[in-house]
Design an enzyme around this catalytic site. Structure first.
Site, PDB file in Angstrom:
ATOM      1  N   HIS A 111       0.832  -1.206   0.000  1.00  0.00           N
ATOM      2  CA  HIS A 111       0.000   0.000   0.000  1.00  0.00           C
ATOM      3  C   HIS A 111       0.865   1.253   0.000  1.00  0.00           C
ATOM      4  CE1 HIS A 111      -3.263  -2.687   2.083  1.00  0.00           C
ATOM      5  NE2 HIS A 111      -2.987  -3.052   0.838  1.00  0.00           N
ATOM      6  N   TYR A 117       3.840   4.927  -6.260  1.00  0.00           N
ATOM      7  CA  TYR A 117       3.625   4.691  -7.696  1.00  0.00           C
ATOM      8  C   TYR A 117       2.653   5.719  -8.283  1.00  0.00           C
ATOM      9  CZ  TYR A 117       2.298   2.000 -11.910  1.00  0.00           C
ATOM     10  OH  TYR A 117       2.037   1.583 -13.197  1.00  0.00           O
ATOM     11  N   GLU A 181      -7.908   1.103  10.463  1.00  0.00           N
ATOM     12  CA  GLU A 181      -8.186   0.378   9.224  1.00  0.00           C
ATOM     13  C   GLU A 181      -9.683   0.225   8.978  1.00  0.00           C
ATOM     14  OE1 GLU A 181      -5.037  -2.525   7.818  1.00  0.00           O
ATOM     15  OE2 GLU A 181      -5.161  -3.042   9.942  1.00  0.00           O
ATOM     16  N   GLU A 215      -7.666  -4.712   2.933  1.00  0.00           N
ATOM     17  CA  GLU A 215      -8.132  -4.119   4.185  1.00  0.00           C
ATOM     18  C   GLU A 215      -9.345  -4.861   4.753  1.00  0.00           C
ATOM     19  OE1 GLU A 215      -6.449  -2.154   5.805  1.00  0.00           O
ATOM     20  OE2 GLU A 215      -5.106  -1.233   4.341  1.00  0.00           O
TER      21      GLU A 215
END
Length: 297
Positions: A111, A117, A181, A215
């Protein structure tokens, strides 16, 4: 050798992790499922995203949404990854659960790679994205809250065998699996996936889809971990701890709604900040129900 009774918070922190015979097969099955979702951000083409971004097919409000979401993820993914290996892995001694935690830590690193990226592909201002946890009040408030409601359970003075020590470990797991999360990530996911539904930044959207699968598995594992620790140590799940966590969830949902207003100052993509009130109440209710708490938004 690891505990043969299936205790999650055992004494042998650095022993051999013996996986068979299974004692917590649910955790093992989640590990296998996560391995089947193996992916690399760099395998997803960003060519169309780059063209849309540079050709101004993405509005300034939409660009703000992307940068704000990446800004929060950049800080929080690091907090989650650090906590997994410095805290959770240290105290959760069951072999199958540790196997999953190692896999989850790898996914957190993916992640982080996703954020890098996307930033590289879209030529984003790195300082703007990676200092958002310091410069954007609604993002800083969420990260500060995570740190505020947990203690340093890696300190030498923590007695992990005591009731109080186990309660600190439980608080840590509740904070990172259920609040961070399970709650803080989900408005950002909804916003970025909304872009993809409009055929905008499909590469970003595809990466978020994979991240969301990860997740969802993390939350399932964390919920299992929390419920099993409570089942094995019922004395730590006091009325005070339960009420304290309900208050934490109320604050977390309020912070997430404030974040939605910051990211969506005007309505875009068929979304507006007010819609996230009902959405975050729904998410909060699901998380509370999963750990057996009666309060509902």
């Amino acid at each position: 050798m690891n505990d043969k009774t299936g205790k999650l918070l055992g004494d042998n922190i650095a022993g051999v992790n013996r996986i068979l015979p299974h004692k917590h097969k649910y955790a093992w099955d989640l590990f296998i499922t996560s391995c089947a979702n193996n992916w690399m951000p760099t395998e997803i083409s960003m060519q169309t995203d780059i063209q849309q971004w540079k050709n101004d097919e993405i509005t300034e409000d939409e660009k703000l949404l992307v940068k704000r979401c990446l800004g929060f993820f950049a800080g929080s993914e690091s907090l989650v990854g650090n906590n997994l290996l410095l805290s959770a892995f240290r105290f959760v001694t069951d072999a199958e659960c540790r196997q999953y935690i190692l896999r989850q830590a790898f996914e957190e690193s993916l992640h982080n790679l996703t954020i890098v990226y996307i930033c590289d592909s879209l030529d984003l201002d790195i300082e703007e994205v990676f200092t958002a946890y310091e410069t954007i009040p609604s993002i800083k408030a969420k990260d500060d809250f995570l740190l505020e409601i947990t203690t340093d359970i890696t300190r030498d003075s923590l007695d992990a065998k005591s009731k109080e020590g186990k309660q600190e470990i439980l608080r840590n797991l509740l904070t990172y699996y259920i609040v961070c999360e399970g709650t803080f990530f989900f408005s950002g996911f909804a916003m970025l996936l909304a872009l993809g539904r409009q055929n905008k930044l499909q590469g970003v959207s595809d990466q978020i889809k994979y991240t969301l699968r990860d997740e969802s598995s993390h939350i399932a594992f964390g919920t299992y971990l929390i419920n099993t620790i409570i089942e094995q140590n019922p004395e730590i799940w006091t009325k005070r701890i339960q009420e304290e966590f309900i208050d934490h969830m109320k604050k977390a949902v309020d912070l997430e709604i404030a974040y939605a207003h910051d990211v969506l100052p005007t309505g875009i993509l068929g979304l507006n900040a007010e819609m996230f009130i009902d959405y975050m109440h729904y998410i909060g209710n699901r998380r509370l129900e999963a750990i057996g708490l009666d309060y509902r938004f």
